[in-house]
Design an enzyme around this catalytic site. Structure first.
Site, PDB file in Angstrom:
ATOM      1  N   LYS A 149      66.871   3.583 103.798  1.00  0.00           N
ATOM      2  CA  LYS A 149      67.749   4.754 103.895  1.00  0.00           C
ATOM      3  C   LYS A 149      66.998   5.849 104.654  1.00  0.00           C
ATOM      4  O   LYS A 149      65.762   5.950 104.534  1.00  0.00           O
ATOM      5  CB  LYS A 149      68.080   5.202 102.470  1.00  0.00           C
ATOM      6  CG  LYS A 149      69.056   6.342 102.347  1.00  0.00           C
ATOM      7  CD  LYS A 149      69.384   6.580 100.868  1.00  0.00           C
ATOM      8  CE  LYS A 149      70.302   7.749 100.653  1.00  0.00           C
ATOM      9  NZ  LYS A 149      70.695   7.926  99.254  1.00  0.00           N
ATOM     10  N   MET A 198      73.439  14.477 101.378  1.00  0.00           N
ATOM     11  CA  MET A 198      73.332  13.358 100.431  1.00  0.00           C
ATOM     12  C   MET A 198      73.901  13.713  99.054  1.00  0.00           C
ATOM     13  O   MET A 198      73.704  12.976  98.101  1.00  0.00           O
ATOM     14  CB  MET A 198      71.882  12.849 100.291  1.00  0.00           C
ATOM     15  CG  MET A 198      71.327  12.258 101.564  1.00  0.00           C
ATOM     16  SD  MET A 198      69.757  11.455 101.360  1.00  0.00           S
ATOM     17  CE  MET A 198      68.722  12.804 100.842  1.00  0.00           C
ATOM     18  N   SER A 224      75.409   8.019  98.437  1.00  0.00           N
ATOM     19  CA  SER A 224      74.975   8.363  99.757  1.00  0.00           C
ATOM     20  C   SER A 224      74.235   7.222 100.488  1.00  0.00           C
ATOM     21  O   SER A 224      73.987   7.346 101.689  1.00  0.00           O
ATOM     22  CB  SER A 224      74.064   9.598  99.708  1.00  0.00           C
ATOM     23  OG  SER A 224      72.900   9.363  98.943  1.00  0.00           O
ATOM     24  N   SER A 225      73.894   6.127  99.778  1.00  0.00           N
ATOM     25  CA  SER A 225      73.213   5.025 100.493  1.00  0.00           C
ATOM     26  C   SER A 225      74.254   4.125 101.158  1.00  0.00           C
ATOM     27  O   SER A 225      74.157   2.879 101.101  1.00  0.00           O
ATOM     28  CB  SER A 225      72.330   4.215  99.534  1.00  0.00           C
ATOM     29  OG  SER A 225      71.529   5.064  98.732  1.00  0.00           O
ATOM     30  N   ILE A 245      70.743  10.232  92.927  1.00  0.00           N
ATOM     31  CA  ILE A 245      70.669  11.397  92.022  1.00  0.00           C
ATOM     32  C   ILE A 245      72.030  11.625  91.372  1.00  0.00           C
ATOM     33  O   ILE A 245      72.206  12.556  90.580  1.00  0.00           O
ATOM     34  CB  ILE A 245      70.178  12.652  92.781  1.00  0.00           C
ATOM     35  CG1 ILE A 245      69.619  13.699  91.820  1.00  0.00           C
ATOM     36  CG2 ILE A 245      71.282  13.248  93.658  1.00  0.00           C
ATOM     37  CD1 ILE A 245      68.910  14.863  92.456  1.00  0.00           C
ATOM     38  N   GLY A 246      72.996  10.770  91.740  1.00  0.00           N
ATOM     39  CA  GLY A 246      74.324  10.903  91.154  1.00  0.00           C
ATOM     40  C   GLY A 246      75.087   9.588  91.268  1.00  0.00           C
ATOM     41  O   GLY A 246      76.259   9.528  90.920  1.00  0.00           O
ATOM     42  N   GLY A 247      74.393   8.582  91.773  1.00  0.00           N
ATOM     43  CA  GLY A 247      75.046   7.277  91.907  1.00  0.00           C
ATOM     44  C   GLY A 247      74.858   6.660  93.277  1.00  0.00           C
ATOM     45  O   GLY A 247      75.476   5.641  93.600  1.00  0.00           O
ATOM     46  N   SER A 248      74.014   7.233  94.096  1.00  0.00           N
ATOM     47  CA  SER A 248      73.920   6.798  95.489  1.00  0.00           C
ATOM     48  C   SER A 248      73.440   5.373  95.697  1.00  0.00           C
ATOM     49  O   SER A 248      73.610   4.833  96.795  1.00  0.00           O
ATOM     50  CB  SER A 248      73.028   7.750  96.272  1.00  0.00           C
ATOM     51  OG  SER A 248      73.782   8.884  96.580  1.00  0.00           O
TER      52      SER A 248
END
Ligand SMILES: CCCCCCCC/C=C\CCCCCCCCCCCCCC(=O)NCCO
Length: 580
Positions: A149, A198, A224-225, A245-248
């Site tokens: 990433k 992100m 974001s990934s 950091i939130g599900g990426s």
């Protein structure tokens, strides 16, 4: 002449007013000129950066043409599972350079379809030659090409994450994960796209554009990934690395039907990675692998949890991979939920949990209903923490930038003038309670005192959930992979509430992995007729489910902090049962 007369007259008559007017006018003029100059500087930087990356891809494409590697060979190599690839590299049936070339070719093909790659690493050939020369064939990742990433620092390469201001500021060293991967024989060959900041679950930015979902290019790959997962799903990567950091790691896995694993923060090193929430210490980013099967995730974790990582980054927990826990076959007590009480997922996501539950039960595990208590508080704490600086860090970075649609709503919500915010919070409380909660929370903290209280509230929440989990004597939990499957490009920000399924495990700092269990079918979309349309998020998902047949549906497996091996074990059990 007339002007001068008027001017003289006004200066004489109103000297103070004219003076103030000249100062304000001059100041405004200078500010405006500066604003447009800065914007045009950033625009030129974006144009330059895009051209450089396009050129790097073109150079690689020309090399691929010269190599004359057949399409059949590319398909043959890229269709191998990681374990098959490893054994062929080890016994010499496949050459490190041939494997690299096949993946480079396949990655460019995926990029053509989904715009998932930012740029190839120019040094990949050199690194491959060095692996052949210096790394033992017994090393766990000998000759395995890996994708990274864009926020993984690589010496000489910018980590921009869609913020033009970061263009032309290359990293001075490789991330620790990157260093350990290379020491284990892996060859980084491409870096992948992310959404601006992100802090979004879409995957577009004004520098590199939007990444699309390989299963349906009108839809988001998740974020974001997102670049990583689009690449993996298109067979253009066998092993990737991202952040969460939130599900990426988990959201794009759910959208693309790939496998992702978020460890406890501090199990894998964050050193040498980048992001715009580094100062926010209540919910921290975790770094982890993305793969095409559970074995891929396990191989990556084993390869990284080694003395070199503990030496390069002494802040990580020096706990090697506990194979005995991963291989344990004790029957487990597993909690399950298909609705967190904050956001109602569409029927396909609930069916995904039902399938996983049945499969795990058939393997002899005990499944009991359980869900994290007070998901609303979990969502509120998440948003408050993420925007605790009142979005100032990001505002500063985006000051002269072009705002991407994927971050526009978060940005606008975070920057609403406070009297209007209070008014909207009050009104929306009766009309759309979740929006009201989000709008209040995104206002962040007013002082350090406020921030300390938030940290205590998050700590209390963790304690409460852990106590509840332990009172049920659970070994693991399964839940929907996300609040919905892939929805059309540009619409994720309208369905932000759906992130509660992943963000909660960032607030709690529990390891969580995502794996595909089924695909959306016609019955799922037909069942959407009873789906609630209580707010914009539900409406957006309902609309997005039209034509969603065939899209992947994942579930999450979750364990208590530092129980990564147990989490992976449940994922492996489920994968085995699904493939049987
Ligand atoms: C957690 C629930 C969200 C509540 C949303 C309420 C409704 C909208 C109201 C106001 C806007 C709030 C905006 C909140 C933004 C939160 C967005 C989080 C998206 C997270 C996506 C994954 C990020 C990630 O893991 N990045 C990796 C970085 O290394």
């Amino acid at each position: 002449m007339t002007t001068l007369t008027i001017w003289d007259w006004e200066v004489e008559k109103y000297p103070l007013q004219v003076g103030v007017g000249v100062i304000i006018g001059g100041w405004t003029f200078v500010k405006l000129v500066n604003y447009f100059l800065q914007r045009s500087k950033l625009k030129s930087a974006r144009v330059r950066k895009r051209a450089e990356c396009k050129q790097a891809k073109q150079v690689l494409e020309d090399q691929i043409k010269q190599r004359n590697i057949s399409k059949e060979v590319v398909e043959e190599i890229t269709n191998l599972s990681l374990s098959e690839l490893q054994s062929k590299l080890k016994d010499g049936t496949l050459d490190v350079l041939d494997v690299l070339h096949a993946y480079q070719a396949k990655a460019l093909e995926c990029d053509e379809k989904t715009n998932c790659i930012i740029e190839p690493f120019k040094e990949a050939e050199e690194w491959a030659a060095s692996v052949k020369e210096n790394v033992s064939k017994d090393s766990p990742l000998f000759g395995v090409p890996v994708s990274l990433k864009e926020n993984y620092g690589v010496e000489g390469y910018d980590s921009v994450y869609g913020m033009s201001v970061l263009i032309g500021k290359p990293s001075h060293e490789d991330s620790v994960i990157g260093q350990v991967l290379r020491s284990q024989g892996a060859i980084p060959y491409v870096r992948t796209n992310v959404p601006q900041t992100m802090i979004s679950w879409d995957c577009s930015n004004p520098v590199f554009g939007a990444t699309k979902n390989p299963h349906d290019t009108t839809r988001t790959p998740g974020g974001s990934s997102g670049g990583e997962c689009a690449l993996l799903a298109g067979q253009g990567s066998i092993l990737g690395f991202g952040s969460d950091i939130g599900g990426s790691l988990r959201i794009p896995s759910n959208m693309c039907g790939t496998y992702g694993f978020k460890p406890t923060v501090g199990r894998l090193s964050a050193k040498g990675t980048h992001g715009c929430t580094k100062g926010q210490q209540i919910v921290r980013a975790a770094y982890g692998p993305l793969a095409r099967d559970v074995d891929g995730l396990v191989t990556a974790m084993k390869a990284l949890l080694v003395p070199l990582m503990f030496k390069l980054d002494p802040t990580v927990n020096p706990l090697p991979f506990r194979t005995e826990v991963f291989e344990d076959n004790r029957k487990l007590k597993i909690g399950w939920y298909d609705n967190d009480g904050w956001f109602t997922p569409p029927p396909c996501m609930q069916r995904g949990v039902a399938i996983a539950k049945a499969k795990l039960e058939a393997m002899g595990h005990t499944l009991v209903p359980w869900k994290p208590p007070n998901a609303t508080l979990g969502a509120e704490l998440y948003v408050r923490a993420m925007f605790s600086d009142k979005c100032e860090t990001i505002n500063e970075m985006l000051r002269y930038d072009t705002l991407d649609v994927c971050f526009m709503i978060q940005y606008t919500m975070a920057n609403i003038y406070w009297p209007l915010r209070r008014f909207l919070v009050f009104i929306l409380h009766y009309l759309m309670p979740s929006l009201s909660t989000g709008l209040k929370a995104i206002a962040g903290c007013d002082s350090a005192y406020d921030f300390w209280n938030l940290a205590v509230a998050a700590e209390d929440y963790r304690k409460m959930v852990i106590e509840d989990w332990q009172s049920h004597d659970l070994d693991a939990v399964i839940s929907p992979g996300f609040g919905c499957p892939a929805i059309p490009l540009k619409t994720p920000a309208l369905a932000t509430s759906a992130v509660s399924y992943t963000t909660i495990f960032n607030v709690l700092n529990f390891p969580a992995g995502s794996l595909p269990v089924t695909k959306v079918n016609a019955a799922d979309t037909a069942n959407m007729k009873d789906y609630p349309t209580i707010d914009l998020a539900h409406k957006t998902v309902k609309k997005g489910m039209v034509g969603a047949e065939g899209l992947p549906v994942n579930v999450q497996c979750i364990t208590l902090p530092w129980h990564e091996e147990q989490c992976l074990r449940v994922m492996k059990d489920l994968e085995t049962a699904l493939k049987a």
